[in-house]
Each structure stands twice: as C-alpha cells, then as structure tokens.
Design a protein around this motif. Structure first.
Motif, PDB file in Angstrom:
ATOM      1  N   CYS A  37     -19.908 -30.118  -5.631  1.00  0.00           N
ATOM      2  CA  CYS A  37     -20.969 -31.337  -5.368  1.00  0.00           C
ATOM      3  C   CYS A  37     -22.134 -30.113  -6.195  1.00  0.00           C
ATOM      4  CB  CYS A  37     -21.085 -31.625  -4.147  1.00  0.00           C
ATOM      5  SG  CYS A  37     -22.418 -32.664  -3.378  1.00  0.00           S
ATOM      6  N   ALA A  38     -22.845 -30.401  -7.014  1.00  0.00           N
ATOM      7  CA  ALA A  38     -24.333 -30.488  -6.989  1.00  0.00           C
ATOM      8  C   ALA A  38     -25.514 -30.446  -6.241  1.00  0.00           C
ATOM      9  CB  ALA A  38     -24.611 -30.791  -8.686  1.00  0.00           C
ATOM     10  N   SER A  39     -25.272 -31.339  -5.976  1.00  0.00           N
ATOM     11  CA  SER A  39     -26.935 -32.005  -4.805  1.00  0.00           C
ATOM     12  C   SER A  39     -26.125 -33.161  -4.074  1.00  0.00           C
ATOM     13  CB  SER A  39     -27.519 -31.833  -6.099  1.00  0.00           C
ATOM     14  OG  SER A  39     -27.466 -32.690  -7.076  1.00  0.00           O
ATOM     15  N   VAL A  40     -27.056 -32.955  -3.112  1.00  0.00           N
ATOM     16  CA  VAL A  40     -27.234 -34.353  -2.488  1.00  0.00           C
ATOM     17  C   VAL A  40     -28.500 -34.903  -2.463  1.00  0.00           C
ATOM     18  CG1 VAL A  40     -26.916 -35.830   0.089  1.00  0.00           C
ATOM     19  CG2 VAL A  40     -25.415 -34.031  -1.094  1.00  0.00           C
ATOM     20  N   ARG A  41     -29.146 -35.723  -2.752  1.00  0.00           N
ATOM     21  CA  ARG A  41     -30.572 -35.956  -2.827  1.00  0.00           C
ATOM     22  C   ARG A  41     -30.574 -37.192  -2.723  1.00  0.00           C
ATOM     23  NH1 ARG A  41     -33.584 -34.110  -7.755  1.00  0.00           N
ATOM     24  NH2 ARG A  41     -32.938 -32.419  -8.502  1.00  0.00           N
ATOM     25  N   ALA A  42     -31.715 -37.071  -2.158  1.00  0.00           N
ATOM     26  CA  ALA A  42     -32.378 -38.611  -1.207  1.00  0.00           C
ATOM     27  C   ALA A  42     -32.878 -39.100  -2.387  1.00  0.00           C
ATOM     28  CB  ALA A  42     -33.218 -37.881   0.049  1.00  0.00           C
ATOM     29  N   SER A  43     -32.684 -40.914  -1.857  1.00  0.00           N
ATOM     30  CA  SER A  43     -34.028 -41.707  -2.515  1.00  0.00           C
ATOM     31  C   SER A  43     -35.189 -42.180  -1.773  1.00  0.00           C
ATOM     32  CB  SER A  43     -32.631 -42.961  -2.734  1.00  0.00           C
ATOM     33  OG  SER A  43     -33.178 -43.824  -1.413  1.00  0.00           O
ATOM     34  N   GLY A  44     -35.320 -41.209  -1.022  1.00  0.00           N
ATOM     35  CA  GLY A  44     -36.097 -41.833   0.367  1.00  0.00           C
ATOM     36  C   GLY A  44     -36.713 -43.591   0.635  1.00  0.00           C
ATOM     37  N   LEU A  45     -35.313 -44.019   0.582  1.00  0.00           N
ATOM     38  CA  LEU A  45     -35.856 -45.550   0.879  1.00  0.00           C
ATOM     39  C   LEU A  45     -34.476 -45.679   2.105  1.00  0.00           C
ATOM     40  CD1 LEU A  45     -34.724 -47.611  -2.005  1.00  0.00           C
ATOM     41  CD2 LEU A  45     -36.765 -47.537  -1.031  1.00  0.00           C
ATOM     42  N   ALA A  46     -35.202 -45.763   3.527  1.00  0.00           N
ATOM     43  CA  ALA A  46     -34.032 -46.218   4.735  1.00  0.00           C
ATOM     44  C   ALA A  46     -33.079 -47.391   4.443  1.00  0.00           C
ATOM     45  CB  ALA A  46     -34.942 -46.975   5.383  1.00  0.00           C
ATOM     46  N   VAL A  47     -31.929 -47.784   5.053  1.00  0.00           N
ATOM     47  CA  VAL A  47     -30.927 -48.173   4.775  1.00  0.00           C
ATOM     48  C   VAL A  47     -31.372 -49.444   4.453  1.00  0.00           C
ATOM     49  CG1 VAL A  47     -28.698 -49.116   5.759  1.00  0.00           C
ATOM     50  CG2 VAL A  47     -29.532 -46.771   5.850  1.00  0.00           C
ATOM     51  N   LEU A  48     -31.558 -50.267   5.290  1.00  0.00           N
ATOM     52  CA  LEU A  48     -32.365 -51.755   5.521  1.00  0.00           C
ATOM     53  C   LEU A  48     -33.087 -51.776   4.269  1.00  0.00           C
ATOM     54  CD1 LEU A  48     -33.254 -52.246   9.232  1.00  0.00           C
ATOM     55  CD2 LEU A  48     -30.648 -53.087   7.582  1.00  0.00           C
ATOM     56  N   GLU A  49     -34.135 -51.221   3.827  1.00  0.00           N
ATOM     57  CA  GLU A  49     -34.666 -51.475   2.450  1.00  0.00           C
ATOM     58  C   GLU A  49     -34.278 -51.829   1.687  1.00  0.00           C
ATOM     59  OE1 GLU A  49     -38.766 -48.929   2.346  1.00  0.00           O
ATOM     60  OE2 GLU A  49     -37.389 -47.362   3.178  1.00  0.00           O
ATOM     61  N   LEU A  50     -32.634 -51.101   1.831  1.00  0.00           N
ATOM     62  CA  LEU A  50     -31.382 -51.086   0.206  1.00  0.00           C
ATOM     63  C   LEU A  50     -31.512 -52.643   0.082  1.00  0.00           C
ATOM     64  CD1 LEU A  50     -29.641 -48.476   0.999  1.00  0.00           C
ATOM     65  CD2 LEU A  50     -30.981 -48.297  -1.251  1.00  0.00           C
ATOM     66  N   PHE A 101     -12.358 -36.860 -10.429  1.00  0.00           N
ATOM     67  CA  PHE A 101     -11.433 -36.874 -11.353  1.00  0.00           C
ATOM     68  C   PHE A 101     -11.648 -36.620 -12.452  1.00  0.00           C
ATOM     69  CE2 PHE A 101      -8.554 -38.038  -7.996  1.00  0.00           C
ATOM     70  CZ  PHE A 101      -6.527 -37.257  -8.154  1.00  0.00           C
ATOM     71  N   LEU A 102     -13.662 -37.533 -12.179  1.00  0.00           N
ATOM     72  CA  LEU A 102     -14.278 -37.885 -13.054  1.00  0.00           C
ATOM     73  C   LEU A 102     -14.536 -36.943 -14.077  1.00  0.00           C
ATOM     74  CD1 LEU A 102     -14.988 -40.840 -11.713  1.00  0.00           C
ATOM     75  CD2 LEU A 102     -13.062 -40.742 -13.553  1.00  0.00           C
ATOM     76  N   GLY A 103     -15.316 -35.848 -13.901  1.00  0.00           N
ATOM     77  CA  GLY A 103     -16.665 -34.661 -13.348  1.00  0.00           C
ATOM     78  C   GLY A 103     -16.000 -33.054 -13.251  1.00  0.00           C
ATOM     79  N   HIS A 104     -17.091 -32.663 -14.166  1.00  0.00           N
ATOM     80  CA  HIS A 104     -16.525 -31.117 -13.001  1.00  0.00           C
ATOM     81  C   HIS A 104     -17.451 -31.115 -11.848  1.00  0.00           C
ATOM     82  CE1 HIS A 104     -16.680 -26.843 -12.890  1.00  0.00           C
ATOM     83  NE2 HIS A 104     -17.249 -26.705 -12.665  1.00  0.00           N
ATOM     84  N   ALA A 105     -18.978 -32.169 -11.744  1.00  0.00           N
ATOM     85  CA  ALA A 105     -19.383 -31.262 -10.605  1.00  0.00           C
ATOM     86  C   ALA A 105     -20.273 -33.237 -10.403  1.00  0.00           C
ATOM     87  CB  ALA A 105     -20.395 -30.203 -11.050  1.00  0.00           C
ATOM     88  N   TYR A 106     -20.443 -33.178  -9.256  1.00  0.00           N
ATOM     89  CA  TYR A 106     -20.694 -34.553  -8.651  1.00  0.00           C
ATOM     90  C   TYR A 106     -21.656 -34.430  -7.929  1.00  0.00           C
ATOM     91  CZ  TYR A 106     -18.412 -34.207  -4.428  1.00  0.00           C
ATOM     92  OH  TYR A 106     -18.654 -33.651  -3.164  1.00  0.00           O
ATOM     93  N   SER A 107     -22.890 -35.419  -7.919  1.00  0.00           N
ATOM     94  CA  SER A 107     -24.095 -35.507  -6.896  1.00  0.00           C
ATOM     95  C   SER A 107     -24.192 -36.683  -6.603  1.00  0.00           C
ATOM     96  CB  SER A 107     -25.541 -35.120  -7.772  1.00  0.00           C
ATOM     97  OG  SER A 107     -25.684 -33.749  -8.207  1.00  0.00           O
ATOM     98  N   VAL A 108     -24.580 -36.602  -5.555  1.00  0.00           N
ATOM     99  CA  VAL A 108     -24.542 -37.750  -4.173  1.00  0.00           C
ATOM    100  C   VAL A 108     -26.221 -37.875  -4.176  1.00  0.00           C
ATOM    101  CG1 VAL A 108     -24.410 -38.677  -2.382  1.00  0.00           C
ATOM    102  CG2 VAL A 108     -22.695 -36.537  -2.917  1.00  0.00           C
ATOM    103  N   VAL A 109     -26.531 -39.305  -4.229  1.00  0.00           N
ATOM    104  CA  VAL A 109     -27.650 -40.132  -3.740  1.00  0.00           C
ATOM    105  C   VAL A 109     -28.250 -41.175  -2.818  1.00  0.00           C
ATOM    106  CG1 VAL A 109     -29.524 -41.590  -4.976  1.00  0.00           C
ATOM    107  CG2 VAL A 109     -28.466 -39.809  -6.274  1.00  0.00           C
ATOM    108  N   THR A 110     -28.765 -40.334  -1.621  1.00  0.00           N
ATOM    109  CA  THR A 110     -28.525 -41.217  -0.476  1.00  0.00           C
ATOM    110  C   THR A 110     -29.797 -41.813  -0.631  1.00  0.00           C
ATOM    111  OG1 THR A 110     -27.597 -41.229   1.621  1.00  0.00           O
ATOM    112  CG2 THR A 110     -28.590 -39.119   0.935  1.00  0.00           C
ATOM    113  N   THR A 111     -29.872 -42.534   0.996  1.00  0.00           N
ATOM    114  CA  THR A 111     -30.956 -42.910   1.314  1.00  0.00           C
ATOM    115  C   THR A 111     -32.466 -41.892   1.744  1.00  0.00           C
ATOM    116  OG1 THR A 111     -30.307 -43.190   3.499  1.00  0.00           O
ATOM    117  CG2 THR A 111     -29.816 -45.021   2.357  1.00  0.00           C
TER     118      THR A 111
END
Length: 242
Positions: free
Chosen positions: A136-149, A105-115
C-alpha cells in the motif's frame, strides 16, 4: 447462489447503491440481497461508529432467515469481519480486503482514496491486520463525508480524482482502490480520468465470494475463527441464528 451484501450504516439509499453495484458484476444465477442494519449510525466515519456497526451487521445477518451462500461486509476499514467469520459457516468477504488483494494482481503498489482524514488510520490498521499493507503506497482522504458522496456525485468524483492523481504521481501508486462503500459505481469515471486501474471493493468482493462458493471453500474453523463457545451472555441484543 445467494450473497448477502450488508451495508455498515443505516442509510437505505447507500444500501441500494451498493447492491446495484454488486449486481452489475454478479454472474448469472447469483442473487444479491442488500441488507441495512436495524440500528447504528447513518454513516460510519470513526471508531465508535465502526464498533457499533460491527454489532449491527452481525445482528442483521443473524436476523436474516433465508438460506445464503456468502456474506459481504460493505464497509471500508470497519470492524466486525472476524466476528462474522466466527458466527457463520459460509465465506465472509470484507470489501477492504477484497479491494486490496485485487489491486495487488494489477500493479506493484496501490493507494486507497477514502472519505475524511479521520478514517485514514482505521483503514491503515485494517490493512495491517489483514497483512495487506506492505504494497500500500498510501491512504489518502478526499475530504468528503460519506453522505456527501451521495448528495453531490460530480463533486465526489473531482475530489477522488484529485487525490488519486497525487497518489500516482507522488506516492508511485499504480492502482487506486476506492476506500468507501458509498463510492460504489464511481470506478469507471475515475479510471477514465486517471488512466490507471481503479478497484471498487464491492465488485471485487462479489467476484471473490462467488469464486469461494464455487470452489466449496469457507472460513477455517480450526482455531482463530472457531465457532463461539456456548455460554450465557447477559443482555446481548443480537438475534439468535445460525
């Protein structure tokens, strides 16, 4: 209105953070109940843990013995939503679907940033299965594990912002989805840093669940998510419930 928000892992502090984020957008009169599974992994970052979480989440919901109006599965890219939809007669909202549908609803394409990078294919598969992948333009990894968040929020924000900025400049994303329930509460900081809308799946799921309940809508039971047929299941660990 009472909404159950079920964490997919067994870390109580993450359940509390998810529930707090859910309450921050809940309408007056909406009660948020955060639930932690009785068994499972302390964080969910792969297929084995995700399938285990699917059983654990269903088990935890069936064990809840008070009335409720909707259920939110608070795991990004995890298995199990379909099972809950078969078992329950109330709306079931997964934060993966909620974030992606809101982003559109907010833009033409979205990306996901995950762990971690290993979770990227799981998220891509879940978006494809839900029919939400085409924008979905991309799914990108932050490189952090869940518990590190949880251990280092400042580092988490920097890692997420770095990938979000690349998603905007390189992948042409116009909206960012936070691809982990453990990222709940980081959306405003990342929005300020990136200058684009940032969707947190937990808050998106709460508003969608409230809207469905108010409209008197729930999962269709005609075919795909029909109630499971009565049969003998040997050694099934789940609690008996509604």
């Amino acid at each position: 209105m009472r909404i159950l928000v079920v964490n997919v892992n067994t870390t109580d502090s993450i359940t509390q953070a998810i529930a707090q984020q859910a309450r921050s957008v809940a309408a007056p009169g909406t009660e948020i109940i955060g639930l932690t599974p009785y068994f499972g992994a302390e964080s969910v970052e792969g297929n084995f843990e995700s399938y285990l979480a699917a059983i654990a989440v269903m088990d935890r919901v069936l064990a809840y013995d008070q009335p409720y109006d909707a259920v939110i599965q608070a795991g990004y890219g995890e298995h199990g939503r379909e099972g809950l939809q078969e078992l329950l007669n109330v709306p079931v909202v997964d934060i993966t679907d909620a974030a992606a549908s809101t982003a559109m609803f907010l833009g033409h394409a979205y990306s996901v940033v995950t762990t971690l990078d290993r979770t990227v294919p799981l998220i891509e598969d879940r978006l494809r299965l839900s029919g939400l992948d085409q924008r979905c333009a991309s799914v990108r990894a932050s490189g952090l594990a869940v518990l590190e968040l949880e251990e280092d929020p400042a580092r988490a924000v920097e890692a997420i912002v770095r990938q979000a900025e690349l998603a905007v400049t390189q992948d042409k994303a116009e909206v960012i989805c936070l691809g982990c329930g453990g990222m709940a509460g980081l959306d405003e900081q990342i929005r300020q840093r990136t200058g684009v809308p940032v969707v947190d799946g937990v808050t998106a799921a709460v508003t969608i669940a409230e809207a469905l309940v108010r409209q008197g809508l729930s999962t269709s039971k005609v075919r795909t998510y029909a109630t499971p047929r009565p049969k003998r299941v040997v050694g099934w660990p789940m609690r008996q419930g509604r």
